[in-house]
Design a protein around this motif. Structure first.
Motif, PDB file in Angstrom:
ATOM      1  N   THR A  32       0.804  -1.200   0.216  1.00 55.52           N
ATOM      2  CA  THR A  32      -0.130  -0.046   0.062  1.00 55.52           C
ATOM      3  C   THR A  32       0.802   1.235  -0.050  1.00 55.52           C
ATOM      4  N   ARG A  33       2.117   1.069   0.482  1.00 54.96           N
ATOM      5  CA  ARG A  33       3.060   2.297   0.331  1.00 54.96           C
ATOM      6  C   ARG A  33       3.525   2.640  -0.980  1.00 54.96           C
ATOM      7  N   ILE A  34       2.987   1.978  -2.005  1.00 49.38           N
ATOM      8  CA  ILE A  34       3.578   2.142  -3.342  1.00 49.38           C
ATOM      9  C   ILE A  34       2.195   2.685  -4.103  1.00 49.38           C
ATOM     10  N   VAL A  35       2.082   4.000  -4.676  1.00 48.60           N
ATOM     11  CA  VAL A  35       1.128   4.595  -5.453  1.00 48.60           C
ATOM     12  C   VAL A  35       1.525   4.464  -6.712  1.00 48.60           C
ATOM     13  N   VAL A  36       0.746   3.517  -7.516  1.00 49.98           N
ATOM     14  CA  VAL A  36       1.199   3.387  -9.069  1.00 49.98           C
ATOM     15  C   VAL A  36       0.210   4.384  -9.888  1.00 49.98           C
ATOM     16  N   GLU A  37       1.067   5.130 -10.519  1.00 50.71           N
ATOM     17  CA  GLU A  37       0.578   6.168 -11.518  1.00 50.71           C
ATOM     18  C   GLU A  37       0.370   5.802 -12.999  1.00 50.71           C
ATOM     19  N   GLN A  38       1.144   5.015 -13.605  1.00 54.94           N
ATOM     20  CA  GLN A  38       0.914   4.250 -15.004  1.00 54.94           C
ATOM     21  C   GLN A  38       1.347   2.676 -15.058  1.00 54.94           C
ATOM     22  N   ILE A  39       0.682   2.232 -15.989  1.00 57.46           N
ATOM     23  CA  ILE A  39       1.178   0.689 -16.244  1.00 57.46           C
ATOM     24  C   ILE A  39       1.294   0.448 -17.555  1.00 57.46           C
ATOM     25  N   ALA A  40       2.417   0.032 -18.003  1.00 56.58           N
ATOM     26  CA  ALA A  40       2.438  -0.472 -19.410  1.00 56.58           C
ATOM     27  C   ALA A  40       2.698  -1.931 -19.326  1.00 56.58           C
ATOM     28  N   CYS A  41       1.985  -2.602 -20.334  1.00 60.39           N
ATOM     29  CA  CYS A  41       1.906  -4.176 -20.367  1.00 60.39           C
ATOM     30  C   CYS A  41       2.403  -4.686 -21.700  1.00 60.39           C
ATOM     31  N   GLY A  42       3.448  -5.530 -21.881  1.00 62.75           N
ATOM     32  CA  GLY A  42       3.874  -6.396 -22.931  1.00 62.75           C
ATOM     33  C   GLY A  42       3.425  -7.735 -22.915  1.00 62.75           C
ATOM     34  N   GLN A  43       3.964  -8.394 -23.890  1.00 65.02           N
ATOM     35  CA  GLN A  43       3.539  -9.848 -23.930  1.00 65.02           C
ATOM     36  C   GLN A  43       3.809 -10.827 -22.705  1.00 65.02           C
ATOM     37  N   LEU A  49       4.790   2.449 -13.052  1.00 63.05           N
ATOM     38  CA  LEU A  49       5.760   3.529 -12.688  1.00 63.05           C
ATOM     39  C   LEU A  49       4.783   4.240 -11.414  1.00 63.05           C
ATOM     40  N   SER A  50       5.416   4.463 -10.374  1.00 59.90           N
ATOM     41  CA  SER A  50       5.112   5.022  -9.105  1.00 59.90           C
ATOM     42  C   SER A  50       4.902   6.616  -9.101  1.00 59.90           C
ATOM     43  N   CYS A  51       4.069   7.235  -8.412  1.00 56.10           N
ATOM     44  CA  CYS A  51       4.110   8.553  -8.367  1.00 56.10           C
ATOM     45  C   CYS A  51       5.356   9.283  -8.001  1.00 56.10           C
ATOM     46  N   SER A  52       6.303   8.790  -7.392  1.00 56.93           N
ATOM     47  CA  SER A  52       7.387   9.012  -7.070  1.00 56.93           C
ATOM     48  C   SER A  52       8.494   8.935  -8.283  1.00 56.93           C
ATOM     49  N   GLY A  53       8.348   8.414  -9.391  1.00 58.73           N
ATOM     50  CA  GLY A  53       8.928   8.186 -10.323  1.00 58.73           C
ATOM     51  C   GLY A  53       9.711   6.980 -10.450  1.00 58.73           C
ATOM     52  N   THR A  54       9.590   5.989  -9.742  1.00 60.00           N
ATOM     53  CA  THR A  54      10.122   4.771  -9.664  1.00 60.00           C
ATOM     54  C   THR A  54       9.708   3.942 -10.559  1.00 60.00           C
ATOM     55  N   ALA A  55      10.288   3.356 -11.388  1.00 59.90           N
ATOM     56  CA  ALA A  55       9.671   2.222 -12.279  1.00 59.90           C
ATOM     57  C   ALA A  55      10.047   0.793 -11.398  1.00 59.90           C
ATOM     58  N   TYR A  56       8.989  -0.125 -11.641  1.00 58.03           N
ATOM     59  CA  TYR A  56       9.018  -1.304 -11.237  1.00 58.03           C
ATOM     60  C   TYR A  56       8.786  -2.371 -12.274  1.00 58.03           C
ATOM     61  N   THR A  57       9.349  -3.179 -12.500  1.00 57.16           N
ATOM     62  CA  THR A  57       9.061  -4.285 -13.669  1.00 57.16           C
ATOM     63  C   THR A  57       8.976  -5.852 -13.107  1.00 57.16           C
ATOM     64  N   ALA A  58       8.010  -6.262 -13.745  1.00 55.06           N
ATOM     65  CA  ALA A  58       8.107  -7.765 -13.665  1.00 55.06           C
ATOM     66  C   ALA A  58       7.491  -8.598 -14.797  1.00 55.06           C
ATOM     67  N   GLY A  59       7.773  -9.946 -14.491  1.00 56.54           N
ATOM     68  CA  GLY A  59       7.758 -10.895 -15.729  1.00 56.54           C
ATOM     69  C   GLY A  59       9.063 -11.282 -16.480  1.00 56.54           C
ATOM     70  N   SER A  60       9.110 -11.678 -17.688  1.00 52.64           N
ATOM     71  CA  SER A  60      10.141 -12.083 -18.302  1.00 52.64           C
ATOM     72  C   SER A  60      11.087 -10.980 -18.724  1.00 52.64           C
ATOM     73  N   ASN A  61      12.373 -11.493 -18.599  1.00 56.82           N
ATOM     74  CA  ASN A  61      13.616 -10.694 -19.115  1.00 56.82           C
ATOM     75  C   ASN A  61      14.403 -11.183 -20.039  1.00 56.82           C
TER      76      ASN A  61
END
Length: 64
Positions: A32-43, A49-61
């Motif tokens: 709950t401490r992370i406020v998500v501002e935008q989400i981008a999804c790939g395959q 992207l959080s409101c503080s400007g930090t990007a978090y990624t998940a999935g395959s690399n």
């Protein structure tokens, strides 16, 4: 936050028993401490992207 689709590469951002969902399911495990501002999804990945400007990624690399 609600998510749907394929989670075989953990695109939802955390391990879950759900591997595929055609209907949106509530993801209540996002801290709950992370406020998500935008989400981008790939395959095979998701970028949060959080409101503080930090990007978090998940999935395959597999391709960088």
């Amino acid at each position: 936050m609600f998510m749907c689709g394929n989670n075989t590469n953990l695109q939802f951002g955390f391990p879950t028993q759900v591997k595929l969902s055609a209907k949106p399911i509530h993801m209540n495990q996002i801290p709950t401490r992370i406020v998500v501002e935008q989400i981008a999804c790939g395959q095979n990945h998701t970028v949060f992207l959080s409101c503080s400007g930090t990007a978090y990624t998940a999935g395959s690399n597999i391709r960088g």
